[in-house]
Design an enzyme around this catalytic site. Structure first.
Site, mmCIF file in Angstrom:
data_model
loop_
_atom_site.group_PDB
_atom_site.id
_atom_site.type_symbol
_atom_site.label_atom_id
_atom_site.label_comp_id
_atom_site.label_asym_id
_atom_site.label_seq_id
_atom_site.Cartn_x
_atom_site.Cartn_y
_atom_site.Cartn_z
ATOM 1 N N HIS A 250 14.153 -39.988 1.341
ATOM 2 C CA HIS A 250 13.588 -39.164 2.417
ATOM 3 C C HIS A 250 14.361 -37.854 2.630
ATOM 4 O O HIS A 250 13.789 -36.767 2.624
ATOM 5 C CB HIS A 250 13.566 -39.935 3.739
ATOM 6 C CG HIS A 250 12.802 -41.228 3.682
ATOM 7 N ND1 HIS A 250 11.709 -41.403 2.872
ATOM 8 C CD2 HIS A 250 12.961 -42.408 4.332
ATOM 9 C CE1 HIS A 250 11.229 -42.629 3.027
ATOM 10 N NE2 HIS A 250 11.976 -43.264 3.910
ATOM 11 N N LYS A 336 21.721 -45.892 11.318
ATOM 12 C CA LYS A 336 20.969 -46.847 12.161
ATOM 13 C C LYS A 336 21.834 -47.192 13.352
ATOM 14 O O LYS A 336 23.058 -47.064 13.302
ATOM 15 C CB LYS A 336 20.673 -48.106 11.352
ATOM 16 C CG LYS A 336 19.796 -47.817 10.140
ATOM 17 C CD LYS A 336 18.762 -48.898 9.940
ATOM 18 C CE LYS A 336 17.734 -48.441 8.930
ATOM 19 N NZ LYS A 336 16.380 -48.487 9.419
ATOM 20 N N ARG A 341 16.694 -41.690 18.449
ATOM 21 C CA ARG A 341 15.792 -41.699 17.299
ATOM 22 C C ARG A 341 15.328 -40.266 17.099
ATOM 23 O O ARG A 341 14.602 -39.720 17.925
ATOM 24 C CB ARG A 341 14.589 -42.605 17.552
ATOM 25 C CG ARG A 341 13.612 -42.546 16.390
ATOM 26 C CD ARG A 341 12.459 -43.511 16.472
ATOM 27 N NE ARG A 341 11.624 -43.338 15.291
ATOM 28 C CZ ARG A 341 10.509 -42.607 15.258
ATOM 29 N NH1 ARG A 341 10.068 -42.012 16.338
ATOM 30 N NH2 ARG A 341 9.828 -42.469 14.145
ATOM 31 N N ARG A 346 18.829 -28.579 10.535
ATOM 32 C CA ARG A 346 19.514 -27.505 11.268
ATOM 33 C C ARG A 346 20.093 -26.505 10.289
ATOM 34 O O ARG A 346 20.963 -26.847 9.490
ATOM 35 C CB ARG A 346 20.683 -28.068 12.080
ATOM 36 C CG ARG A 346 20.245 -28.861 13.228
ATOM 37 C CD ARG A 346 21.387 -29.504 13.984
ATOM 38 N NE ARG A 346 20.743 -30.181 15.090
ATOM 39 C CZ ARG A 346 20.553 -29.636 16.271
ATOM 40 N NH1 ARG A 346 21.022 -28.445 16.553
ATOM 41 N NH2 ARG A 346 19.891 -30.308 17.192
ATOM 42 N N MET A 379 14.823 -21.564 17.628
ATOM 43 C CA MET A 379 15.847 -20.681 17.090
ATOM 44 C C MET A 379 16.835 -20.407 18.200
ATOM 45 O O MET A 379 16.456 -19.945 19.276
ATOM 46 C CB MET A 379 15.139 -19.391 16.673
ATOM 47 C CG MET A 379 16.025 -18.331 16.173
ATOM 48 S SD MET A 379 16.623 -18.730 14.541
ATOM 49 C CE MET A 379 15.520 -17.767 13.558
ATOM 50 N N SER A 400 7.328 -25.642 20.584
ATOM 51 C CA SER A 400 7.130 -27.087 20.673
ATOM 52 C C SER A 400 5.674 -27.372 20.395
ATOM 53 O O SER A 400 4.789 -26.841 21.059
ATOM 54 C CB SER A 400 7.465 -27.596 22.077
ATOM 55 O OG SER A 400 8.834 -27.523 22.264
ATOM 56 N N ARG A 464 27.442 -41.870 18.308
ATOM 57 C CA ARG A 464 27.111 -40.885 17.273
ATOM 58 C C ARG A 464 27.549 -41.320 15.879
ATOM 59 O O ARG A 464 27.439 -40.569 14.925
ATOM 60 C CB ARG A 464 27.797 -39.554 17.604
ATOM 61 C CG ARG A 464 27.255 -38.859 18.833
ATOM 62 C CD ARG A 464 28.051 -37.607 19.206
ATOM 63 N NE ARG A 464 28.693 -36.942 18.076
ATOM 64 C CZ ARG A 464 28.076 -36.117 17.234
ATOM 65 N NH1 ARG A 464 26.819 -35.866 17.392
ATOM 66 N NH2 ARG A 464 28.740 -35.554 16.251
HETATM 67 C C1 BG6 Z 1 11.749 -46.385 5.871
HETATM 68 C C2 BG6 Z 1 13.065 -47.109 5.897
HETATM 69 O O1 BG6 Z 1 11.527 -45.870 4.596
HETATM 70 O O2 BG6 Z 1 11.770 -45.339 6.810
HETATM 71 C C3 BG6 Z 1 13.357 -47.639 7.283
HETATM 72 O O3 BG6 Z 1 13.035 -48.197 4.973
HETATM 73 C C4 BG6 Z 1 13.237 -46.546 8.314
HETATM 74 O O4 BG6 Z 1 14.649 -48.224 7.333
HETATM 75 C C5 BG6 Z 1 11.940 -45.758 8.154
HETATM 76 O O5 BG6 Z 1 13.280 -47.132 9.603
HETATM 77 C C6 BG6 Z 1 11.935 -44.534 9.026
HETATM 78 O O6 BG6 Z 1 10.684 -43.898 8.984
HETATM 79 P P1 BG6 Z 1 10.209 -42.982 10.207
HETATM 80 O O7 BG6 Z 1 8.940 -42.382 9.731
HETATM 81 O O8 BG6 Z 1 10.042 -43.896 11.380
HETATM 82 O O9 BG6 Z 1 11.300 -41.993 10.428
#
Ligand code: BG6
Length: 484
Positions: A250, A336, A341, A346, A379, A400, A464
């Site tokens: 990702h 995690k 969340r 940045r 910004m 936003s 953090r």
């Molecule tokens: C998944 C991971 O690919 O992406 C997970 O296996 C994670 O551990 C998830 O929680 C996060 O995805 P999103 O879209 O909620 O940020």
């Protein structure tokens, strides 16, 4: 647009991914008219012996109609569920796949009435260990056989291997059965609105183009944080760890879009060519530019070994060896059980040369792209504090999405990507050489972590992460924390 029958097969139909992501995405596409009932049939395939209705009952609770839908909730759900049939069989059995083929062919003869092509999409919501055998079965028994054209495509999910060697092996096994244009490797981050916006932002705005380089940018951070732990997925997670779960796929995909050169055009191959180039320009990761952490309580999960050293947090600095980025640290950070969340990019700009306002300690210019939640771009600027005195403050130019685009729905990543697989657009999917290049970056480090050469530093859930990470950022990347 193509017509004829469309058969969507979800393999691993009773698993978590299928229930939580694949079927709901199909449901939303259906609600917006992308899956016309006179063409489409959805097949669930798995080992469990259940009936069509039992599968429908299991899925019902996961289907929530979107805002754009014109139908009544319950009506829409039951109409959608009626498109779904279930076939049970194992992942290496001839019988199961012959059965599946028979069901698909039956649907095709009903729907296309010999006037259109037949399209077959196989979505592997399965553990990668069964990919080779499932692909073999599809190739042997379930390919589109229509004289009138159409296609067969397969969609695969990460993890694509555990390191360079296993990923290449998997690619080779699948590659012997299917051509690259038939293979869709999903990375759902590529389906997120603000990830898709990245190239527009960079290459459609004169403002950014001349700034986007080592002369102006001090560092780039790409950060993923979750405020919950592995929650029942400990067994899976422990074999992979945060680098394989989040960073190697990702965050590295996001990195590509931030760092790559301008593609020749918007053709998927042109874009993917540039992604490969920037990945290949990444230098080997240095030991002292890595910090790993593990949250306290992670090992309480019964499926996690008592002495596990698997990181649930990692900060890694990437260095790009090219004309644009030499000397600019790219900080990839994921964890995690942290304090929020959030996922954001940045881009921190360098100090103003000859600062007559002496304002630099208030903070540098920073361009923030918040991928989630509450999509936004802002910004950070230094401005004159309104009033009679000549004082400066840091303020924000803020876009936003929720305020600016009221009423617009931002599609779910999976929804968008599945639609792309039907349309045959591979732009937002990972090509084989891209996958290889991304494993090349992380494999040496991962092997050493697996051998126990790096210790994961414990951190308290809800924080953090380990303080050492901030120290490394300050010392190695000159990054000064300006946010929470
Ligand atoms: C998944 C991971 O690919 O992406 C997970 O296996 C994670 O551990 C998830 O929680 C996060 O995805 P999103 O879209 O909620 O940020």
């Amino acid at each position: 647009t193509e017509t004829g029958s469309l058969s969507i097969v979800v393999l691993g139909a009773s698993g978590d991914l299928a229930k939580k992501k694949t079927f709901p995405a199909l449901f939303h596409l259906y609600g917006q008219g992308f899956l016309p009932p006179n063409e489409v049939c959805i097949f669930g395939y798995a080992r469990t012996k259940i009936t069509d209705n039992e599968l429908r009952d299991r899925l019902r609770g996961y289907l929530v109609p979107g805002k754009n839908s014109s139908l009544e909730q319950s009506e829409e759900v039951s109409k959608f569920l009626h498109l779904i049939k279930y076939v049970s069989g194992s992942y290496d059995s001839k019988d199961g796949f012959c059965n599946l083929d028979k069901e698909i062919s039956e649907h095709e003869s009903l729907k296309s009435s010999a006037q259109g092509s037949s399209r077959r999409l196989f979505y592997l919501a399965l553990p990668p260990t069964v990919y080779p055998s499932v692909c073999k079965m599809i190739k042997t028994y379930c390919m589109n056989k229509s004289d009138l054209g159409g296609w067969t495509r397969i969609v695969v999910e990460k993890p694509f291997g555990k390191d360079l060697e296993s990923a290449e092996q998997l690619s080779t096994e699948i590659g012997e059965l299917f051509e690259e244009p038939q293979i869709y490797r999903i990375d759902h981050y590529l389906g997120k609105e603000l990830v898709q916006n990245m190239l527009v932002l960079r290459f459609a705005n004169r403002l950014f183009m001349p700034q986007w380089n080592r002369d102006n940018i001090a560092n780039v951070q790409i950060v993923f944080r979750e405020d919950f732990g592995t929650e029942g997925r400990g067994g899976y997670f422990d074999q992979y760890g945060i680098i394989r779960d989040i960073i190697q796929n990702h965050l590295l995909q996001v990195f590509c879009l931030v760092a790559m050169e301008k593609p020749v055009s918007l053709k998927p191959e042109h874009i993917r060519d540039e992604k490969v180039k920037v990945l290949e320009s990444v230098l080997p990761i240095k030991d002292d530019e890595v910090v790993l952490g593990q949250y306290e309580g992670y090992r309480d999960d019964a499926t996690v070994p008592d002495h596990s050293n698997t990181p649930t947090f990692a900060t890694v600095i990437l260095r790009v060896h090219n004309e644009r980025w030499e000397g600019v640290p790219f900080i990839l950070k994921a964890g995690k059980a942290l304090n929020a969340r959030k996922a954001d990019i940045r881009v921190q700009f360098k100090d103003v040369p000859g600062d007559i306002f002496k304002c630099q300690k208030q903070g540098r210019n920073e361009f923030v792209i918040r991928l989630q939640p509450s999509e936004a771009m802002y910004m950070k600027l230094t401005v004159k504090k309104p009033g009679l005195e000549m004082e400066t403050i840091q303020s924000e130019l803020d876009l936003s999405y929720r305020q600016r685009y009221q009423g617009a729905t931002i599609p779910e990543a999976y929804e968008r990507l599945i639609l792309d697989t039907i349309r045959g657009d591979q732009q937002h999917f990972v090509r084989r050489d891209e996958l290889k290049a991304s494993w090349e970056i992380f494999t040496p480090l991962l092997h050493r972590i697996d051998k126990g050469e790096f210790k994961s530093i414990p951190y308290k859930p809800g924080t953090r992460g380990p303080a050492e990470a901030d120290k490394v950022l300050l010392e190695k990347a000159g990054y000064v924390q300006t946010h929470g």
